[in-house]
Design a protein around this motif. Structure first.
Motif, PDB file in Angstrom:
ATOM      1  N   ALA A  49     -61.145 -92.925  -6.801  1.00  0.00           N
ATOM      2  CA  ALA A  49     -61.315 -91.483  -6.902  1.00  0.00           C
ATOM      3  C   ALA A  49     -62.274 -90.975  -5.854  1.00  0.00           C
ATOM      4  O   ALA A  49     -62.779 -89.869  -5.974  1.00  0.00           O
ATOM      5  N   ASP A  86     -65.158 -91.609  -5.399  1.00  0.00           N
ATOM      6  CA  ASP A  86     -66.549 -91.572  -5.801  1.00  0.00           C
ATOM      7  C   ASP A  86     -67.269 -92.760  -5.173  1.00  0.00           C
ATOM      8  O   ASP A  86     -66.737 -93.858  -5.117  1.00  0.00           O
ATOM      9  N   SER A 138     -69.305 -89.474  -0.167  1.00  0.00           N
ATOM     10  CA  SER A 138     -69.266 -89.004  -1.548  1.00  0.00           C
ATOM     11  C   SER A 138     -70.639 -89.083  -2.211  1.00  0.00           C
ATOM     12  O   SER A 138     -70.846 -88.481  -3.252  1.00  0.00           O
ATOM     13  N   SER A 146     -72.292 -85.817  -0.196  1.00  0.00           N
ATOM     14  CA  SER A 146     -71.409 -84.795   0.391  1.00  0.00           C
ATOM     15  C   SER A 146     -71.776 -84.460   1.835  1.00  0.00           C
ATOM     16  O   SER A 146     -71.442 -83.387   2.331  1.00  0.00           O
ATOM     17  N   SER A 170     -63.066 -82.321   4.227  1.00  0.00           N
ATOM     18  CA  SER A 170     -63.427 -81.874   2.880  1.00  0.00           C
ATOM     19  C   SER A 170     -62.737 -82.742   1.849  1.00  0.00           C
ATOM     20  O   SER A 170     -61.728 -83.385   2.111  1.00  0.00           O
ATOM     21  N   ARG A 171     -63.302 -82.749   0.675  1.00  0.00           N
ATOM     22  CA  ARG A 171     -62.748 -83.517  -0.441  1.00  0.00           C
ATOM     23  C   ARG A 171     -62.074 -82.543  -1.400  1.00  0.00           C
ATOM     24  O   ARG A 171     -62.644 -81.531  -1.766  1.00  0.00           O
ATOM     25  N   ASP A 172     -60.860 -82.892  -1.788  1.00  0.00           N
ATOM     26  CA  ASP A 172     -60.116 -82.102  -2.765  1.00  0.00           C
ATOM     27  C   ASP A 172     -60.051 -82.903  -4.048  1.00  0.00           C
ATOM     28  O   ASP A 172     -59.248 -83.833  -4.179  1.00  0.00           O
ATOM     29  N   ASN A 173     -60.897 -82.584  -4.990  1.00  0.00           N
ATOM     30  CA  ASN A 173     -60.963 -83.372  -6.220  1.00  0.00           C
ATOM     31  C   ASN A 173     -59.686 -83.246  -7.041  1.00  0.00           C
ATOM     32  O   ASN A 173     -59.263 -84.200  -7.696  1.00  0.00           O
ATOM     33  N   ALA A 174     -59.064 -82.093  -7.026  1.00  0.00           N
ATOM     34  CA  ALA A 174     -57.853 -81.889  -7.825  1.00  0.00           C
ATOM     35  C   ALA A 174     -56.706 -82.775  -7.336  1.00  0.00           C
ATOM     36  O   ALA A 174     -55.913 -83.275  -8.132  1.00  0.00           O
ATOM     37  N   ASN A 213     -57.293 -85.450  -5.344  1.00  0.00           N
ATOM     38  CA  ASN A 213     -57.870 -86.763  -5.036  1.00  0.00           C
ATOM     39  C   ASN A 213     -57.578 -87.159  -3.600  1.00  0.00           C
ATOM     40  O   ASN A 213     -57.082 -88.261  -3.302  1.00  0.00           O
ATOM     41  N   THR A 214     -57.874 -86.261  -2.717  1.00  0.00           N
ATOM     42  CA  THR A 214     -57.680 -86.524  -1.293  1.00  0.00           C
ATOM     43  C   THR A 214     -58.935 -86.133  -0.526  1.00  0.00           C
ATOM     44  O   THR A 214     -59.785 -85.379  -1.015  1.00  0.00           O
TER      45      THR A 214
END
Length: 128
Positions: free
Chosen positions: A28, A30, A53, A56, A71-75, A77-78
């Motif tokens: 994920a 993290d 991660s 940030s 950028s990180r797209d948590n929704a 997971n990319t």
């Protein structure tokens, strides 16, 4: 074993934009350092951007600073790389890399280690 998959490459005219995405099969993102590298045939692979991660933090090579955004797209997971104002010299195969626990810090040492996981790459071609 985790695998990475890049997507979003293609052919674009100079001045255009592309968004690359790096998706992981299991992790994920993290506690990872995530980097974007690119390689032109006959030249060494170079790191152009990275994201940690842990805090940030981000880093950009001078050649892409002010044009590319990681950028990180948590929704989804990319970890994405938005590339604006593309130039012909941006033509390359783009790879994403994941470093577990971001040790050593990818955005600090800007190198590769044997424990890094690489994607298969995606071709970006910018026509002038």
């Amino acid at each position: 074993e985790v695998t990475l998959a890049e997507s979003g490459g293609g052919l674009v005219q100079a001045g255009g934009s592309l968004r690359l995405s790096c998706a992981a099969s299991t992790l994920a993102f993290d506690d990872y350092g995530i980097g974007w590298f690119r390689q032109v045939p006959g030249k060494e692979r170079e790191i152009i951007s990275c994201f940690s991660s842990l805090d940030s933090s981000t880093w950009y090579a001078d050649s892409v600073k002010e044009r590319f955004t990681i950028s990180r797209d948590n929704a989804r997971n990319t970890v994405d790389l938005l590339m604006n104002s593309l130039k012909s010299e941006d033509t390359a195969v783009y790879y994403c890399v994941a470093r577990p626990f971001d040790v050593p810090r990818l955005c600090v040492y800007l190198d590769t280690t044997p424990t890094d996981t690489w994607g298969q790459g995606t071709q970006v071609t910018v026509s002038s």
